[in-house]
Scaffold this motif. Structure first.
Motif, PDB file in Angstrom:
ATOM      1  N   MET A 278      29.252  47.724  35.418  1.00  0.00           N
ATOM      2  CA  MET A 278      28.577  48.340  37.121  1.00  0.00           C
ATOM      3  C   MET A 278      26.718  48.872  36.007  1.00  0.00           C
ATOM      4  O   MET A 278      26.891  49.338  34.710  1.00  0.00           O
ATOM      5  N   PHE A 279      25.971  48.820  36.124  1.00  0.00           N
ATOM      6  CA  PHE A 279      24.337  49.520  36.085  1.00  0.00           C
ATOM      7  C   PHE A 279      24.521  50.508  36.122  1.00  0.00           C
ATOM      8  O   PHE A 279      25.118  51.021  36.845  1.00  0.00           O
ATOM      9  N   THR A 280      23.974  51.075  35.240  1.00  0.00           N
ATOM     10  CA  THR A 280      23.913  53.064  34.812  1.00  0.00           C
ATOM     11  C   THR A 280      22.054  53.416  35.635  1.00  0.00           C
ATOM     12  O   THR A 280      21.694  51.731  34.823  1.00  0.00           O
ATOM     13  N   LEU A 281      22.298  54.157  35.762  1.00  0.00           N
ATOM     14  CA  LEU A 281      20.685  54.404  36.542  1.00  0.00           C
ATOM     15  C   LEU A 281      20.069  55.161  35.529  1.00  0.00           C
ATOM     16  O   LEU A 281      20.465  56.170  35.109  1.00  0.00           O
ATOM     17  N   THR A 282      18.778  54.103  34.927  1.00  0.00           N
ATOM     18  CA  THR A 282      17.805  54.710  33.623  1.00  0.00           C
ATOM     19  C   THR A 282      16.402  54.381  34.368  1.00  0.00           C
ATOM     20  O   THR A 282      16.600  54.187  35.690  1.00  0.00           O
ATOM     21  N   GLU A 283      15.616  55.312  33.707  1.00  0.00           N
ATOM     22  CA  GLU A 283      14.644  55.497  34.220  1.00  0.00           C
ATOM     23  C   GLU A 283      13.274  54.485  35.006  1.00  0.00           C
ATOM     24  O   GLU A 283      12.904  53.684  35.119  1.00  0.00           O
ATOM     25  N   THR A 284      14.085  52.934  33.768  1.00  0.00           N
ATOM     26  CA  THR A 284      13.643  52.118  34.189  1.00  0.00           C
ATOM     27  C   THR A 284      14.033  51.283  35.629  1.00  0.00           C
ATOM     28  O   THR A 284      12.844  50.884  36.199  1.00  0.00           O
ATOM     29  N   TRP A 285      14.763  51.973  36.120  1.00  0.00           N
ATOM     30  CA  TRP A 285      14.600  51.347  37.619  1.00  0.00           C
ATOM     31  C   TRP A 285      13.985  52.095  38.458  1.00  0.00           C
ATOM     32  O   TRP A 285      13.187  50.997  39.335  1.00  0.00           O
ATOM     33  N   TYR A 286      13.713  53.478  38.598  1.00  0.00           N
ATOM     34  CA  TYR A 286      12.800  53.872  38.781  1.00  0.00           C
ATOM     35  C   TYR A 286      11.670  53.508  38.665  1.00  0.00           C
ATOM     36  O   TYR A 286      10.564  53.500  39.680  1.00  0.00           O
ATOM     37  N   LEU A 287      11.049  52.663  37.586  1.00  0.00           N
ATOM     38  CA  LEU A 287       9.671  52.386  37.422  1.00  0.00           C
ATOM     39  C   LEU A 287       9.785  51.025  37.649  1.00  0.00           C
ATOM     40  O   LEU A 287       8.235  50.997  37.836  1.00  0.00           O
ATOM     41  N   VAL A 288      10.571  50.153  37.595  1.00  0.00           N
ATOM     42  CA  VAL A 288      10.852  48.995  38.026  1.00  0.00           C
ATOM     43  C   VAL A 288       9.756  48.997  40.030  1.00  0.00           C
ATOM     44  O   VAL A 288       8.762  48.852  40.302  1.00  0.00           O
TER      45      VAL A 288
END
Lengths: 102, 225
Positions: A1-11
């Motif tokens: 399971m992927f963890t939700l980092t800020e990179t997701w939001y930035l993408v």
């Protein structure tokens, strides 16, 4: 399971910003172009909040506050200009507003 | 963590769908409603990251004020019909626009994803986010101390915007600068031609001894009063 980092939001913010930029360049209706500018501003806001959370700094959220104020002022003046133009010509098409062309 | 991930995926899908709707739908009213979807999605993402005050402001200011303003203008001007996007006067405008968008996206993704786990930036120590108490208190504290001058300048900006909107919406009695109404040229051209015709009339009147008291009015002179 992927963890939700800020990179997701930035993408996600980069995607929204790109869609807004393409819409601004493609659409011919002045009002829709304004909405695309709002999309881009929202993408930037999302980036600010993501960095604010990731870096544990309130500066990002403060920047979002100021972006909101500037966006509100921009919409008021821009829509005023659009109404003033549309009072003289019955079209929201940017290609018709070409009196100042070279 | 799993709940946050689920919320992010749902709100992100709503955001992307709304953004695509703003660009792709033909009717301006549908564009505005798609914009509402995106704004709400961004507000949910704000909540997901703990920015509760900004989420509330996002809904109140954007969805409550700005989109309503858009809808008012659409209804006021009567442009709530499908727009003709078929013709494109500039050659290769659309492919170039799409290429530009893809370039922006590609650059952003390269910059974000090549940095590894953490995108960029250092931890701040001036105004930390994780303090006890509600976030609105900390935001207000920062706004009224470190950023107080910027805050005052935004007050000036809002005043200027209100005054500008009032001035713009004021009706004027100036001549219409409209190529549809002046097919023979702009107002400057018409005015110059009228002046030339008037000078020519005076020359003619001087030349003719027979006094014609009232010739027919110059049709072009009435165009720019």
């Amino acid at each position: 399971m992927f963890t939700l980092t800020e990179t997701w939001y930035l993408v996600l913010a980069a995607l929204i910003f790109s869609i807004g930029a393409v819409g601004l360049l493609v659409r011919r209706n002045v009002l829709v172009m304004f909405m695309c500018v709002e999309l881009m501003l929202n993408a930037v806001n999302l980036t600010f909040v993501s960095f604010s959370t990731a870096l544990d700094d309130l500066g990002g959220q403060t920047a979002v506050f100021f972006v909101l104020v500037v966006a509100a002022a921009e919409v008021v003046v821009g829509l005023g200009i659009i109404v003033a133009i549309m009072r003289r010509r019955q079209s929201a098409d940017v290609d018709d507003i070409s009196l100042m062309r070279g | 963590m799993r709940v946050e991930m689920f919320t992010f995926l749902l709100a992100g899908a709503i955001c992307l769908g709304g953004a695509l709707g703003v660009v792709l739908l033909k009717n301006p009213v549908h564009n505005a409603l798609s914009l509402v979807a995106t704004l709400f999605g961004v507000a949910v993402l704000f909540v997901n990251q703990g920015a509760y005050f900004l989420a509330a402001i996002q809904v109140i200011v954007y969805a409550g004020a700005i989109v309503i303003l858009f809808l008012f203008v659409i209804m006021l001007l009567g442009v709530d019909r499908e727009t003709d996007e078929g013709r494109e006067p500039l050659v290769a405008q659309r492919p170039l626009a799409v290429a530009t968008g893809l370039a922006i996206l590609g650059l952003s993704l390269v910059a974000l994803l090549s940095a590894g786990q953490r995108a960029t930036g250092d931890k701040a120590d001036l105004a930390p986010l994780n303090q006890p108490g509600p976030d609105i208190n900390h935001l207000a504290e920062v706004l009224f101390t470190r950023y107080v001058y910027a805050f005052e300048i935004t007050a000036v900006l809002l005043t200027v915007a209100v005054v500008g909107a009032v001035v713009l919406s004021k009706r004027t009695n100036e001549p219409l600068i409209d190529l549809d109404e002046f097919p023979e040229g702009t107002v400057v051209d018409v005015r110059r031609r009228a002046d030339d015709a008037k000078a020519q009339d005076e020359v003619d009147a001087d030349a003719e001894v027979v006094a014609v008291p009232d010739t027919e009015g110059d049709p072009q002179e009435g165009g720019d009063d």
